[in-house]
Each structure stands twice: as structure tokens, then as C-alpha cells.
Motif scaffolding. Structure first.
Motif, short mmCIF file in Angstrom:
data_model
loop_
_atom_site.label_atom_id
_atom_site.label_comp_id
_atom_site.label_asym_id
_atom_site.label_seq_id
_atom_site.Cartn_x
_atom_site.Cartn_y
_atom_site.Cartn_z
N THR A 234 0.79 -1.24 0.00
CA THR A 234 0.00 0.00 0.00
C THR A 234 0.82 1.28 0.00
O THR A 234 0.29 2.34 -0.33
N THR A 235 2.08 1.21 0.39
CA THR A 235 2.90 2.42 0.44
C THR A 235 3.18 2.93 -0.96
O THR A 235 3.64 2.18 -1.83
N ARG A 236 2.90 4.20 -1.19
CA ARG A 236 3.15 4.82 -2.48
C ARG A 236 4.37 5.74 -2.36
O ARG A 236 4.44 6.55 -1.44
N ALA A 237 5.32 5.58 -3.27
CA ALA A 237 6.52 6.40 -3.28
C ALA A 237 7.14 6.33 -4.67
O ALA A 237 6.73 5.53 -5.50
N ALA A 238 8.10 7.19 -4.92
CA ALA A 238 8.93 7.07 -6.11
C ALA A 238 9.93 5.94 -5.83
O ALA A 238 10.45 5.86 -4.72
N PHE A 239 10.18 5.08 -6.79
CA PHE A 239 11.06 3.94 -6.57
C PHE A 239 12.12 3.83 -7.66
O PHE A 239 11.92 4.30 -8.78
N SER A 240 13.22 3.17 -7.32
CA SER A 240 14.22 2.81 -8.31
C SER A 240 14.49 1.32 -8.20
O SER A 240 14.30 0.71 -7.15
N ALA A 241 14.90 0.74 -9.32
CA ALA A 241 15.15 -0.70 -9.36
C ALA A 241 16.24 -0.99 -10.39
O ALA A 241 16.50 -0.18 -11.28
N ILE A 242 16.84 -2.13 -10.25
CA ILE A 242 17.77 -2.64 -11.25
C ILE A 242 17.23 -4.01 -11.67
O ILE A 242 16.71 -4.75 -10.84
N ALA A 243 17.30 -4.30 -12.96
CA ALA A 243 16.74 -5.56 -13.47
C ALA A 243 17.53 -5.99 -14.69
O ALA A 243 18.36 -5.25 -15.21
#
Length: 83
Positions: free
Chosen positions: A28-37
Motif C-alpha cells: 500500500t505504500t506509495r513512493a517514487a522507486f528505483s530498481a535494477i533488473a
């Protein structure tokens, strides 16, 4: 478990986290995110600056064909610098 003191003025220290444990609700937490894939033989660095949930980020990663993703962070630490 062992207690770990985390320094935030006026707040009591909390215990250390277990593997895969977070202090926020990923559903449920909404935020700007970063990821590596990965996608095929490429490494993808993904930064989403609008507020979304981790589930929405996972859907986005699947849409672009990403596999084996790792969530790097949320909110203020999503800014990336690539040279």
C-alpha cells in the motif's frame, strides 16, 4: 535478536530487521522507486519519479520485459546519475 540503535533524535532505538523485513507496507505504500533488473543480456536501471506501489513497479518491469529485478529504494533516493 540483537538490538540495533538507529539514531533519530527523540525516537527510541528499534531492533534490527530480519531478512526481507521492511518498516512499511509494500502493498500500500506509495513512493517514487528505483530498481535494477535484467532483460535478455542487458542491465536496466529504472527510476520512477511518480508515486506508485511496489506491485505497480513490478507490473511496469514485467511490461518492459524485465526479469530478476531488485528494488533499490524509494522516495528521495530514486534520483540516478548515469555517466
Amino acid at each position: 535478536g540483537r538490538m540495533v540503535a538507529c539514531g533519530m533524535r527523540g525516537k527510541p532505538p528499534h531492533r534490527g530487521l530480519e531478512p526481507n523485513e521492511v518498516l512499511w507496507d509494500p502493498a500500500t505504500t506509495r513512493a517514487a522507486f528505483s530498481a535494477i533488473a535484467t532483460r535478455d543480456d542487458k542491465v536496466l536501471l529504472v527510476s520512477v519519479t511518480q508515486e506508485i506501489t511496489v506491485r505497480e513497479l513490478a507490473s511496469l518491469l514485467l511490461e518492459i520485459g524485465a526479469r530478476d529485478a531488485l528494488l533499490l529504494g524509494g522516495s528521495g533516493d530514486v534520483n540516478m546519475y548515469v555517466r
